[in-house]
Design a protein around this motif. Structure first.
Motif: not given
Ligand SMILES: [Zn+2]
Length: 288
Positions: A14, A17, A142
């Protein structure tokens, strides 16, 4: 000793991150003159977004498909701009937006091949990315990103028709440190599984990292969350490694040295008293 610049690629699922997991580390390497780039795999329009995930939650009906798609495209642009701003603060110049949908993220051949092609182009020495076994390993975006990266690294080591770049291999992968893994204070914490075993002391650039995360407003990361996150996560990694703030990683490959490795941080620590060590831990970023 002459330092040959390293090439580092940080790959996140994302938009936020790469910053909360490796912002300080990227700032260190960029400042040293290493090449630092990042990949944002999904557009992240759904993740904690102020409009898409926050406002929609409380509506009785959400907009029809075309309008929603337009809105999501707009929100993706907002997020991409925040990422550009944050990268500027950290000195990271190259950002690759893959724009994958964050709805159902899967390990697909297309995603793997596209990332492998980028790896052959960028030719990083080091890749930073998510731990492929994070959370449930099945639906966690993730974890899926970590898995896509592992497949892409494998594929990048061979040729692919249509890609004129030669195969490439990386020297090391550091998975983003995460709460599910024990923090490896020393050997005894490593019994029974993998550990967050490598820490980067980011105390000197923690203000930069904070400013970068403060850019991620649409995600709700700016302000209080950025501070809480740095205190709890980077603070815990820092304590493990003997500094105020650290970023933790899980290293993939065994390391070979000519001389026994001992870090500057470890040597410094031997010269400090108990209370001096506690003082180092206790340094805090200023409240908002
Ligand atoms: Zn994330």
């Amino acid at each position: 000793m002459e330092h040959k610049p390293l090439r580092i690629l940080s790959i996140g699922a994302h938009p936020a991150d790469v910053f909360d997991q490796s912002g300080g580390t990227m700032a260190h390497h960029a400042a040293r003159g290493d090449y630092v780039a990042c990949v944002v795999l999904t557009h992240g329009a759904r993740v904690h977004d102020t409009v898409i995930s926050d406002e929609m939650q409380h509506r009785s009906e959400i907009p029809e498909a075309a309008e929603l798609q337009k809105l999501m495209a707009e929100r993706s642009d907002v997020k991409a701009n925040e990422v550009r701003q944050a990268c500027k603060i950290l000195g990271v110049t190259d950002i690759f937006f893959f724009g994958e949908d964050d709805a159902v993220l899967l390990v697909t051949e297309a995603a793997v091949k596209r990332l492998a092609k980028l790896l052959r182009e960028v030719r990083p020495d080091i890749v930073l990315t998510h731990f492929p076994k994070e959370g449930d390993t099945l639906t966690n975006p993730h974890a899926i990103t970590g898995q896509i990266v592992m497949h892409a690294l494998q594929h990048a080591g061979s040729v692919d028709p249509g890609d004129r770049n030669p195969p490439t291999r990386v020297a090391q992968v550091f998975f983003f440190g995460q709460g599910a893994a024990t923090i490896r204070y020393n050997l005894w914490s490593s019994e029974g599984g993998y550990t967050n075993d490598v820490f980067v002391d980011i105390t000197d650039v923690v203000d930069k990292k904070l400013a970068a995360i403060d850019c991620l407003v649409s995600q709700g990361y700016g302000g209080a969350y950025a501070r809480k996150r740095i205190e709890t996560s980077d603070g815990a990694f820092g304590t493990a490694g003997g500094s105020a703030y650290g970023e933790g990683f899980i290293s993939l490959n065994a390391e070979t040295h000519y001389y026994l490795p001992v870090t500057e941080a470890a040597l410094t620590r031997t010269r400090l008293s108990d209370h001096e060590i506690m003082n180092r831990y206790s340094y805090r970023i200023k409240a908002e």
